[in-house]
Design an enzyme around this catalytic site. Structure first.
Site, PDB file in Angstrom:
ATOM      1  N   HIS A 135      -7.329  -5.360  -1.237  1.00 52.27           N
ATOM      2  CA  HIS A 135      -6.176  -4.557  -0.827  1.00 52.27           C
ATOM      3  C   HIS A 135      -5.648  -5.061   0.518  1.00 52.27           C
ATOM      4  O   HIS A 135      -6.350  -5.024   1.523  1.00 52.27           O
ATOM      5  CB  HIS A 135      -6.568  -3.085  -0.725  1.00 52.27           C
ATOM      6  CG  HIS A 135      -5.397  -2.162  -0.647  1.00 52.27           C
ATOM      7  ND1 HIS A 135      -4.646  -1.809  -1.741  1.00 52.27           N
ATOM      8  CD2 HIS A 135      -4.831  -1.511   0.407  1.00 52.27           C
ATOM      9  CE1 HIS A 135      -3.678  -0.978  -1.378  1.00 52.27           C
ATOM     10  NE2 HIS A 135      -3.775  -0.792  -0.076  1.00 52.27           N
TER      11      HIS A 135
ATOM     12  N   ASP B 169      -8.730  -5.072  -5.860  1.00 53.05           N
ATOM     13  CA  ASP B 169      -8.149  -3.845  -5.317  1.00 53.05           C
ATOM     14  C   ASP B 169      -8.509  -2.688  -6.238  1.00 53.05           C
ATOM     15  O   ASP B 169      -8.157  -2.699  -7.422  1.00 53.05           O
ATOM     16  CB  ASP B 169      -6.626  -4.003  -5.240  1.00 53.05           C
ATOM     17  CG  ASP B 169      -5.944  -2.795  -4.631  1.00 53.05           C
ATOM     18  OD1 ASP B 169      -6.623  -1.797  -4.310  1.00 53.05           O
ATOM     19  OD2 ASP B 169      -4.711  -2.843  -4.473  1.00 53.05           O
TER      20      ASP B 169
ATOM     21  N   SER C 191       0.828  -1.189   0.000  1.00 53.10           N
ATOM     22  CA  SER C 191       0.000   0.000   0.000  1.00 53.10           C
ATOM     23  C   SER C 191       0.871   1.251   0.000  1.00 53.10           C
ATOM     24  O   SER C 191       1.713   1.423  -0.879  1.00 53.10           O
ATOM     25  CB  SER C 191      -0.958  -0.042   1.202  1.00 53.10           C
ATOM     26  OG  SER C 191      -1.975   0.919   1.076  1.00 53.10           O
TER      27      SER C 191
END
Length: 350
Positions: A315, A285, A182
């Site tokens: 995610h 995602d 991320s």
């Protein structure tokens, strides 16, 4: 089940174990509780959540033989790192420097999911992992996280070792990899870019052998097809949370087309020392379109890139051991690290 890709279609969420659904619900509730609409964080409430979610370092090895401890990089800036390592090793191990996620504004290496990921990186990949605590936005905006990430590498390079390991666990800093998910994946790219251009030519011992951005946080003013299609369906990431992260991290007044978020051919000036890349992309995602564009930019710049696709991956999915594909990600990482390690030095003995 792979999500439908067409415009206007509502994809079916990937089936998840109940425990994972509950963890995700708790995580997103905590994020929404501390993030304010003006781009600031309720640090008072966050400190309570941080204590509840954090794990202490444990010098005693766990069931997989991994121990952990912390060391300080720069006390004045609050930069420290958590090391995950076996008790001993007969051969020098590669080093994975890890940058945690959290939208640039939240979390640390001690947070449970990242602590668990780094333990698996150590045991499954066969590496010593150094998880870096960098300064958080909005109190410390761009480029603070990048500065801290580079300085952690400089610290290791100057030391020539991983502090605290001892002679029982030799390491090969010429086989240093950067990994992160991320926001941490975004940091991986920008730290690697700066290290390759500014530090690698004069480095004493540390050589970047590869980077592993896992579902990295990139973005722009445009709303991509995957962001719109998965809005309100995919867990963890949505447009509101993404916009908060960029508002908190980027310079005041900057748009999401700032080079920190929006990596393009024009602003990705990469040197030949920029390392090979393993990019992990999840089909559930919302950021996947940005991630694939990033891979295309790297390829056009001459970087060797492998994209590992997981159609049902939401995610941060690889941080949940109960998700079937999580183990496959660590297998991909292991193969990537082994194929990009520095060649053993030739003996001069006669």
């Amino acid at each position: 089940m792979e999500a439908a890709a067409g415009h206007g279609q509502r994809p079916m969420p990937a089936p998840l174990p109940l425990g994972v659904r509950l963890q995700l619900a708790g995580l997103t509730a905590a994020i929404d509780a501390v993030e304010r609409s003006d781009g600031t964080v309720n640090r008072c409430l966050y400190s309570v959540i941080d204590r509840l979610l954090s794990k202490r370092a444990n010098p005693r090895p766990d069931g997989s033989g991994v121990r952990s401890y912390d060391f300080t990089v720069d006390a004045s800036r609050g930069i420290w790192a958590r090391v995950f390592a076996p008790v001993s090793s007969a051969v020098p191990l590669p080093v994975v420097v890890y940058y945690h996620g959290g939208g640039f504004a939240l979390f640390s290496p001690a947070i449970g999911p990242f602590n668990g990921v780094c333990r698996r990186l150590c045991s499954d990949v066969g590496a010593v992992v150094v998880s870096v605590n960098y300064r958080l936005a909005p109190e410390h905006r761009y480029p603070a996280a990048y500065d801290d990430g580079v300085d952690a590498l400089r610290f290791l390079d100057e030391a020539g070792v991983v502090p605290g390991l001892g002679d029982a666990v030799p390491v090969d800093l010429a086989s240093c990899f950067l990994a992160g998910e991320s926001a941490g994946g975004n940091i991986v790219h920008h730290v690697a870019k700066r290290w390759a251009a500014e530090q690698q030519p004069s480095a004493k011992s540390l050589r970047l052998a590869g980077i592993i951005p896992v579902q990295p946080y990139f973005g722009g003013e445009e709303r991509t097809e995957s962001e719109l299609r998965l809005e309100g369906v995919a867990p963890v990431v949505n447009l509101e949370r993404s916009d908060f992260s960029w508002k908190a991290f980027l310079p005041v007044g900057a748009t999401r087309d700032h080079p920190a978020a929006h990596v393009t051919d024009e602003n990705a000036e990469l040197t030949k020392a920029f390392p090979p890349t393993l990019l992990v992309v999840g089909g559930f995602d919302p950021l996947q379109d940005w991630q694939r564009r990033y891979a295309d930019v790297l390829r056009r710049k001459g970087v060797k890139v492998k994209v590992a696709e997981y159609p049902d991956g939401f995610h941060g999915f690889y941080g949940f051991p109960a998700v079937a594909d999580a183990g496959k990600v660590f297998q991909e990482m292991k193969a990537f690290v082994e194929s990009n390690m520095a060649a053993p030095a030739k003996s001069t003995a006669r």
